[in-house]
Design an enzyme around this catalytic site. Structure first.
Site: not given
Ligand code: ACM
Ligand code: ZN
Length: 529
Positions: A189, A261, A325
């Site tokens: 991440d 991410h 995201e």
């Molecule tokens: C997430 O909570 N962004 C999968």
């Protein structure tokens, strides 16, 4: 006086029959499919009890024998033998469902027949709960059991905070005792890359360390602790954890996040970005605009090289590629991304993400794997073969299931176990927010608002453990337990839940947690939710 003694006698009889009844309740979590306790008496398991086992079942029997050592306070596990009439006997039969088992308890023996090795293991986990919570006295009777969902998962984020190999093994132990069979390991991440990749040593040399960590919610004024923070798993350690989980019949699904991410990777290898500038391993929580460039061939080469190593380390058929995201700000300004949109005839940046995901899916298929991703993979037009993890509520999951995609339900409002467990939040420490008490999880219907066709594509259910505010395993355990018990009832026993008995069952489960030395949240037991 006579009348009084009659009342006393009647009351006494009532009390005796109630206590006899409660002694004949198993209080198992998750609830088995069928229980018959008509027979009288118990089988008492002691450290001298032998386990009679055919060769192929040696592994689950041995594991159970070792798990019982702490309870018996003994140096040696229960003895396993090849022949014997008494004691615990385990074998398999093709008439029992693969993950299921049947258990017959008489005063002389306990017979567990699994549909396979894993069925035997689950039968032995049930027996373990019965022994520990009843001081070794296992009531005579019969149990037949099998799970509702094939996919029974829990997730663990090791990027925001890192957890050692020993910590992850502890987490796995807890999942296994609740009859879960998937660990979704969130390995990369923005805040840290945690898996050694031989082709790109920079990923862990540079990408596994952040300069410092945010204190509190980092609102105003922003405040960091000034302490470098990091950690990663070598490939040998990854293999060790994968094997440990497999020994407990848990498949680990690795997650390599893309194209969002990914700031830790961008710090290690700046050429992965659109602008190729130094970005640093991120020291904020949330969603960063720094994402992988989806226009350059080098990004695809990188992802395929990383995944080539990942698929060798993880036997799991499903490989998680994140996909959630991903802001498109950089792509809008990037000549490479814009050129790729044009060359592929794509309408916009959303479709560019769909293109990247579809390309990666084809690569995984070429490696004999299948792709799973967060429900944003639906936004760019998902293929028919991808498995979708529905986290932004349930609608993405329903949509995907209706189209025929396999789906794992993990809606944030019910399955994010990093959320608070009480309304008052008193004594809970600083957590990310939200509110998910035990009963909310227990009463969840994962088939809500679904057609029968869609239901057939719901392969399972998962709880998620995001670790921004979870700095150590003790805190993780307190967020996990007792809510995992509720989750395991949804995963294993959806159609057998009962609000009249769950509190009593949980009091018994609490005894099990104590005996295993696991940390758990007290709120549910205090009647505080
Ligand atoms: C997430 O909570 N962004 C999968
Ligand atoms: Zn770009």
């Amino acid at each position: 006086m006579k009348r009084f003694s009659t009342i006393v006698a009647t009351l006494l009889a009532l009390v005796l029959s109630v206590s006899a009844l409660s002694a004949r309740e198993l209080n198992l979590i998750p609830e088995p499919s069928y229980v018959d306790l008509e027979a009288e008496g118990d089988y008492v398991v002691t450290e001298k009890t032998r386990i009679t086992v055919v060769d192929e079942m040696w592994h689950p029997a041995q594991l159970f024998a070792e798990e019982m050592m702490e309870y018996f306070g003994s140096e040696k596990p229960l003895r396993t033998v090849k022949r014997g009439d008494k004691g615990i006997k385990v074998r398999t039969d093709i008439f029992v469902p693969k993950e299921g088992y049947e258990m017959t308890v008489t005063e002389d023996s306990i017979l567990i027949i699994g549909g396979s090795e894993v069925g035997v293991y689950y039968g032995l986990q049930t027996l373990r709960q019965l022994i520990i919570t009843n001081d070794g006295r296992v009531p005579c009777g019969f149990i037949a059991d099998e799970p509702n969902f094939e996919y029974r998962g829990a997730h663990l984020d090791v990027s925001r905070h890192f957890f050692s190999v020993e910590d992850v093994k502890r987490y796995i132990d807890i999942l296994a005792a609740h009859k879960l069979n998937r660990l979704h390991w969130h390995l990369t991440d923005d805040q840290g890359w945690r898996i050694e990749i031989k082709a790109y040593p920079e990923l862990t040399e540079k990408g596994s360390m952040r300069k410092e960590t945010l204190i509190g919610h980092g609102l105003e004024p922003k405040w960091w602790d000034g302490k470098p923070y990091g950690g990663y798993y070598t490939q040998d350690e990854i293999r060790e954890v994968v094997a440990y989980a497999a020994d407990r019949y848990i498949t680990i699904i690795p997650e390599i996040e893309m194209p969002g991410h990914s700031q830790a990777a961008l710090h290690a290898l700046p050429w992965l970005g659109c602008e190729e500038q130094e970005v640093g391993v991120w020291t904020m929580w949330g969603v960063t605009p720094e994402v992988l460039c989806a226009g350059k061939q080098t990004t695809y080469d990188f992802l395929e090289t990383v995944l080539s190593e990942v698929v060798e380390l993880f036997p799991s058929e499903l490989i998680h590629i994140g996909g959630d995201e991903c802001p498109k700000d950089r792509w809008k300004e990037c000549e490479h991304c814009q050129a790729m949109i044009k060359a592929q005839g794509l309408a916009n940046e959303e479709e560019l993400q769909g293109y990247l995901v579809a390309r990666i899916e084809q690569f995984l298929i070429s490696k004999g794997k299948r792709m799973i991703g967060w429900d944003e993979i639906l936004d760019g037009g998902v293929t028919e073969t991808a498995t979708v993890m529905s986290w932004r509520g349930i609608n993405g999951g329903i949509y995907a299931a209706e189209r025929g995609n396999d789906v794992v339900m993990t809606p944030m409002n019910l399955c994010y176990f990093n959320f608070y467990q009480t309304k008052s939040r008193e004594g809970e420490g600083l957590q990310i927010g939200g509110y998910i008490p035990f009963d909310m999880v227990y009463n969840w219907d994962p088939y809500q608002k679904m057609s029968d066709e869609a239901k057939a594509h719901i392969i399972g259910v998962q709880c998620n453990m995001w670790s921004e505010y979870l700095k150590d395993m003790e805190t993780v355990e307190v967020m996990l337990l007792p809510r995992l018990a509720a989750m395991s009832e949804v995963q294993w026993a959806t159609d057998r839940r009962n609000n009249d008995t769950i509190r009593r069952k949980m009091e018994v489960m609490r005894k099990f947690y104590e005996a295993c030395g696991w940390h758990y949240a007290p709120y549910y037991f205090e009647g505080r939710d």
